[in-house]
Design a protein around this motif. Structure first.
Motif, PDB file in Angstrom:
ATOM      1  N   ASP A 192      16.606  50.592  62.383  1.00 12.67           N
ATOM      2  CA  ASP A 192      16.622  51.204  63.710  1.00 12.67           C
ATOM      3  C   ASP A 192      17.768  52.200  63.842  1.00 12.67           C
ATOM      4  O   ASP A 192      17.617  53.260  64.461  1.00 12.67           O
ATOM      5  CB  ASP A 192      16.756  50.128  64.795  1.00 12.67           C
ATOM      6  CG  ASP A 192      15.450  49.391  65.048  1.00 12.67           C
ATOM      7  OD1 ASP A 192      14.374  49.962  64.754  1.00 12.67           O
ATOM      8  OD2 ASP A 192      15.498  48.251  65.537  1.00 12.67           O
ATOM      9  N   ASP A 193      18.926  51.865  63.275  1.00 10.03           N
ATOM     10  CA  ASP A 193      20.083  52.750  63.354  1.00 10.03           C
ATOM     11  C   ASP A 193      19.968  53.949  62.425  1.00 10.03           C
ATOM     12  O   ASP A 193      20.559  55.007  62.697  1.00 10.03           O
ATOM     13  CB  ASP A 193      21.362  51.980  63.008  1.00 10.03           C
ATOM     14  CG  ASP A 193      21.749  50.955  64.066  1.00 10.03           C
ATOM     15  OD1 ASP A 193      21.178  51.013  65.180  1.00 10.03           O
ATOM     16  OD2 ASP A 193      22.605  50.091  63.777  1.00 10.03           O
ATOM     17  N   TYR A 194      19.221  53.782  61.327  1.00 13.05           N
ATOM     18  CA  TYR A 194      19.070  54.851  60.329  1.00 13.05           C
ATOM     19  C   TYR A 194      17.578  55.081  60.058  1.00 13.05           C
ATOM     20  O   TYR A 194      17.050  54.677  59.024  1.00 13.05           O
ATOM     21  CB  TYR A 194      19.790  54.472  59.031  1.00 13.05           C
ATOM     22  CG  TYR A 194      21.284  54.362  59.160  1.00 13.05           C
ATOM     23  CD1 TYR A 194      22.111  55.444  58.853  1.00 13.05           C
ATOM     24  CD2 TYR A 194      21.884  53.177  59.605  1.00 13.05           C
ATOM     25  CE1 TYR A 194      23.496  55.345  58.974  1.00 13.05           C
ATOM     26  CE2 TYR A 194      23.260  53.079  59.734  1.00 13.05           C
ATOM     27  CZ  TYR A 194      24.066  54.162  59.420  1.00 13.05           C
ATOM     28  OH  TYR A 194      25.428  54.060  59.547  1.00 13.05           O
ATOM     29  N   PRO A 195      16.875  55.732  60.976  1.00  9.00           N
ATOM     30  CA  PRO A 195      15.421  55.864  60.861  1.00  9.00           C
ATOM     31  C   PRO A 195      14.962  56.704  59.675  1.00  9.00           C
ATOM     32  O   PRO A 195      13.786  56.636  59.299  1.00  9.00           O
ATOM     33  CB  PRO A 195      15.024  56.514  62.193  1.00  9.00           C
ATOM     34  CG  PRO A 195      16.272  57.165  62.698  1.00  9.00           C
ATOM     35  CD  PRO A 195      17.402  56.309  62.234  1.00  9.00           C
ATOM     36  N   PRO A 225      10.105  48.282  62.006  1.00 10.78           N
ATOM     37  CA  PRO A 225      10.211  49.745  61.933  1.00 10.78           C
ATOM     38  C   PRO A 225       9.455  50.279  60.717  1.00 10.78           C
ATOM     39  O   PRO A 225       9.363  49.599  59.691  1.00 10.78           O
ATOM     40  CB  PRO A 225      11.716  49.977  61.809  1.00 10.78           C
ATOM     41  CG  PRO A 225      12.350  48.772  62.415  1.00 10.78           C
ATOM     42  CD  PRO A 225      11.427  47.630  62.080  1.00 10.78           C
ATOM     43  N   PRO A 226       8.929  51.488  60.807  1.00 15.40           N
ATOM     44  CA  PRO A 226       8.116  52.023  59.711  1.00 15.40           C
ATOM     45  C   PRO A 226       8.893  52.288  58.439  1.00 15.40           C
ATOM     46  O   PRO A 226       8.286  52.456  57.379  1.00 15.40           O
ATOM     47  CB  PRO A 226       7.551  53.329  60.295  1.00 15.40           C
ATOM     48  CG  PRO A 226       8.488  53.695  61.395  1.00 15.40           C
ATOM     49  CD  PRO A 226       8.996  52.412  61.952  1.00 15.40           C
ATOM     50  N   ASN A 227      10.232  52.317  58.502  1.00 11.96           N
ATOM     51  CA  ASN A 227      11.019  52.589  57.297  1.00 11.96           C
ATOM     52  C   ASN A 227      11.547  51.323  56.636  1.00 11.96           C
ATOM     53  O   ASN A 227      12.449  51.377  55.802  1.00 11.96           O
ATOM     54  CB  ASN A 227      12.189  53.526  57.627  1.00 11.96           C
ATOM     55  CG  ASN A 227      13.079  53.009  58.746  1.00 11.96           C
ATOM     56  OD1 ASN A 227      12.595  52.443  59.718  1.00 11.96           O
ATOM     57  ND2 ASN A 227      14.382  53.230  58.632  1.00 11.96           N
ATOM     58  N   VAL A 228      10.977  50.155  56.998  1.00  7.36           N
ATOM     59  CA  VAL A 228      11.376  48.882  56.392  1.00  7.36           C
ATOM     60  C   VAL A 228      10.243  48.356  55.523  1.00  7.36           C
ATOM     61  O   VAL A 228       9.064  48.452  55.893  1.00  7.36           O
ATOM     62  CB  VAL A 228      11.724  47.827  57.468  1.00  7.36           C
ATOM     63  CG1 VAL A 228      12.029  46.481  56.811  1.00  7.36           C
ATOM     64  CG2 VAL A 228      12.905  48.267  58.293  1.00  7.36           C
ATOM     65  N   ARG A 229      10.619  47.770  54.400  1.00  4.33           N
ATOM     66  CA  ARG A 229       9.633  47.133  53.521  1.00  4.33           C
ATOM     67  C   ARG A 229      10.214  45.803  53.037  1.00  4.33           C
ATOM     68  O   ARG A 229      11.304  45.770  52.465  1.00  4.33           O
ATOM     69  CB  ARG A 229       9.322  48.034  52.332  1.00  4.33           C
ATOM     70  CG  ARG A 229       8.155  47.551  51.481  1.00  4.33           C
ATOM     71  CD  ARG A 229       7.848  48.560  50.402  1.00  4.33           C
ATOM     72  NE  ARG A 229       6.602  48.268  49.718  1.00  4.33           N
ATOM     73  CZ  ARG A 229       6.110  48.999  48.732  1.00  4.33           C
ATOM     74  NH1 ARG A 229       6.759  50.060  48.316  1.00  4.33           N
ATOM     75  NH2 ARG A 229       4.976  48.673  48.153  1.00  4.33           N
ATOM     76  N   PHE A 230       9.490  44.718  53.274  1.00  3.11           N
ATOM     77  CA  PHE A 230       9.902  43.396  52.816  1.00  3.11           C
ATOM     78  C   PHE A 230       9.050  42.971  51.632  1.00  3.11           C
ATOM     79  O   PHE A 230       7.836  43.189  51.629  1.00  3.11           O
ATOM     80  CB  PHE A 230       9.765  42.355  53.940  1.00  3.11           C
ATOM     81  CG  PHE A 230      10.698  42.575  55.094  1.00  3.11           C
ATOM     82  CD1 PHE A 230      10.214  42.796  56.368  1.00  3.11           C
ATOM     83  CD2 PHE A 230      12.074  42.559  54.894  1.00  3.11           C
ATOM     84  CE1 PHE A 230      11.078  43.005  57.431  1.00  3.11           C
ATOM     85  CE2 PHE A 230      12.946  42.759  55.952  1.00  3.11           C
ATOM     86  CZ  PHE A 230      12.451  42.983  57.227  1.00  3.11           C
ATOM     87  N   VAL A 231       9.697  42.364  50.638  1.00  2.80           N
ATOM     88  CA  VAL A 231       8.983  41.894  49.457  1.00  2.80           C
ATOM     89  C   VAL A 231       9.417  40.465  49.138  1.00  2.80           C
ATOM     90  O   VAL A 231      10.548  40.065  49.420  1.00  2.80           O
ATOM     91  CB  VAL A 231       9.234  42.792  48.220  1.00  2.80           C
ATOM     92  CG1 VAL A 231       8.685  44.183  48.427  1.00  2.80           C
ATOM     93  CG2 VAL A 231      10.713  42.846  47.868  1.00  2.80           C
ATOM     94  N   ILE A 232       8.507  39.694  48.586  1.00  2.75           N
ATOM     95  CA  ILE A 232       8.828  38.367  48.081  1.00  2.75           C
ATOM     96  C   ILE A 232       9.450  38.540  46.706  1.00  2.75           C
ATOM     97  O   ILE A 232       8.846  39.121  45.805  1.00  2.75           O
ATOM     98  CB  ILE A 232       7.565  37.494  47.982  1.00  2.75           C
ATOM     99  CG1 ILE A 232       6.925  37.334  49.353  1.00  2.75           C
ATOM    100  CG2 ILE A 232       7.905  36.129  47.404  1.00  2.75           C
ATOM    101  CD1 ILE A 232       5.573  36.658  49.293  1.00  2.75           C
ATOM    102  N   ASP A 233      10.659  38.042  46.550  1.00  6.38           N
ATOM    103  CA  ASP A 233      11.361  38.269  45.290  1.00  6.38           C
ATOM    104  C   ASP A 233      12.489  37.249  45.168  1.00  6.38           C
ATOM    105  O   ASP A 233      13.029  36.784  46.164  1.00  6.38           O
ATOM    106  CB  ASP A 233      11.925  39.694  45.263  1.00  6.38           C
ATOM    107  CG  ASP A 233      12.406  40.119  43.890  1.00  6.38           C
ATOM    108  OD1 ASP A 233      12.041  39.448  42.903  1.00  6.38           O
ATOM    109  OD2 ASP A 233      13.134  41.120  43.795  1.00  6.38           O
ATOM    110  N   ASP A 234      12.825  36.909  43.954  1.00 12.04           N
ATOM    111  CA  ASP A 234      13.979  36.064  43.647  1.00 12.04           C
ATOM    112  C   ASP A 234      15.064  36.986  43.116  1.00 12.04           C
ATOM    113  O   ASP A 234      14.950  37.518  42.011  1.00 12.04           O
ATOM    114  CB  ASP A 234      13.593  35.006  42.621  1.00 12.04           C
ATOM    115  CG  ASP A 234      14.741  34.066  42.269  1.00 12.04           C
ATOM    116  OD1 ASP A 234      15.874  34.324  42.717  1.00 12.04           O
ATOM    117  OD2 ASP A 234      14.504  33.081  41.542  1.00 12.04           O
TER     118      ASP A 234
END
Length: 333
Positions: free
Chosen positions: A119-122, A140-149
């Motif tokens: 949000d602070d750095y779009p 936010p559209p610039n975030v990506r979450f992944v399942i990872d170790d």
């Protein structure tokens, strides 16, 4: 007409649960294998373990000894408020450029830090990884979450990050020096890595914790996590690990975190009350799996210790304090 909030939500894609394949897109020999790998992780990552009334992650089952259920998600969000209060609202201390290109949040949990940063750095591409897909559906559209170790091989291919952030990896990492060296490898020249973490050696400045259940609690769980081969007090060791990895311009800042609203300082009082809020479920969340799986405790014995410890925590005459460290370093340009 839709409200502005509804228009925003409609335009934002839901959080994705995936393993990134971009690094392999030019090598067709990896195509089917990576697709199958991604599908298998996505399908199995929500097949959670339910044990002693709490829910735990499924991907790399047993790697992390803290639950991932709703009470734990609420606790993690409370801790996020605690950290921001402690630092005067800041998400990080590193002297970042105005617009970092790509940022990684290790062990993102509920994703609160990554979402606030995005949000602070779009214009920044923000990645967050975790063993559990417990992040919110709308981000936010610039975030990506992944399942990872994060202690396994990193699947980011040629990607480098201008900033790698890690907060509260205590009790979740077996080999901090190796992890910090991996961060160095995946940081762009001139980029920063910042770790924010605890020292679990609780103390008091007036001796008021001696003979209490709080002291007993930490005297029990520290060796239990050591037996489980995870580090529960990384904070004071971070500077040395950063130096050994090759970072320069290393900055170390230690914060005091009280347990309770007894400090006269208004910021520390607020932090202390937030700490009381998070330990409402945090004492059980931290102790239950490690003591029942590795020390042979019964659920009832853990509940008794937790109840006594919680009672002491709410006693304003007991002045427990923890040290919390923020350490950042720059990769030479």
């Amino acid at each position: 007409m839709d409200s502005p909030e509804e228009e925003h939500n409609a335009a934002v894609p839901p959080a994705t649960v995936e393993v990134d394949t971009y690094a392999f897109e030019n090598d067709s020999s990896y195509g089917d294998e990576i697709s199958n790998f991604t599908a298998s992780i996505t399908a199995s990552a929500v097949d959670y373990r339910n044990e002693n009334g709490r829910r735990y992650h499924a991907f790399r089952d047993g790697r992390y000894l803290i639950p991932n259920d709703e009470p734990e998600k609420q606790r993690l969000d409370t801790l996020h408020m605690l950290y921001r209060t402690l630092t005067g609202g800041r998400l990080f201390l590193s002297p970042l450029p105005p617009t970092p290109h790509r940022v990684l949040d290790l062990g993102t949990g509920t994703g609160s830090w990554a979402i606030d940063f995005a949000d602070d750095y779009p214009s920044t591409e923000v990645w967050g990884n975790d063993l559990s897909p417990i992040q919110p559906a709308w981000i936010p559209p610039n975030v990506r979450f992944v399942i990872d170790d994060f202690e396994d091989e990193w699947l980011y291919g040629h990607r480098k990050f201008d900033f790698i952030h890690a907060r509260y990896l205590a009790v979740s990492c077996k080999d901090f020096p190796r992890l910090i060296r991996r961060c160095y490898e995946f940081t762009t020249p001139g980029g920063y890595v910042e770790f924010q973490d605890w020292d679990a050696n609780m103390y008091s400045q007036d001796g008021s914790t001696e003979g209490t259940s709080i002291k007993q609690y930490y005297d029990v769980i520290r060796p239990a996590f050591a037996k489980a081969e995870v580090e529960c007090s990384p904070g004071s060791k971070l500077e040395g690990w950063f130096r050994d990895a090759g970072f320069e311009d290393i900055h170390v800042q230690k914060f005091l975190v009280p347990m309770g609203g007894w400090p006269k300082d208004e910021t520390l009082k607020s932090v202390g009350f937030l700490n009381l809020m998070q330990i409402a479920t945090g004492f059980e969340a931290t102790a239950l799996a490690v003591l029942t799986r590795h020390e042979g405790w019964s659920k009832e014995a853990v509940a008794d210790l937790v109840a006594r410890t919680r009672q002491d925590a709410w006693n304003p005459s007991i002045h427990a304090i923890f040290d919390f460290y923020i350490v950042y370093g720059r990769k030479p340009a």
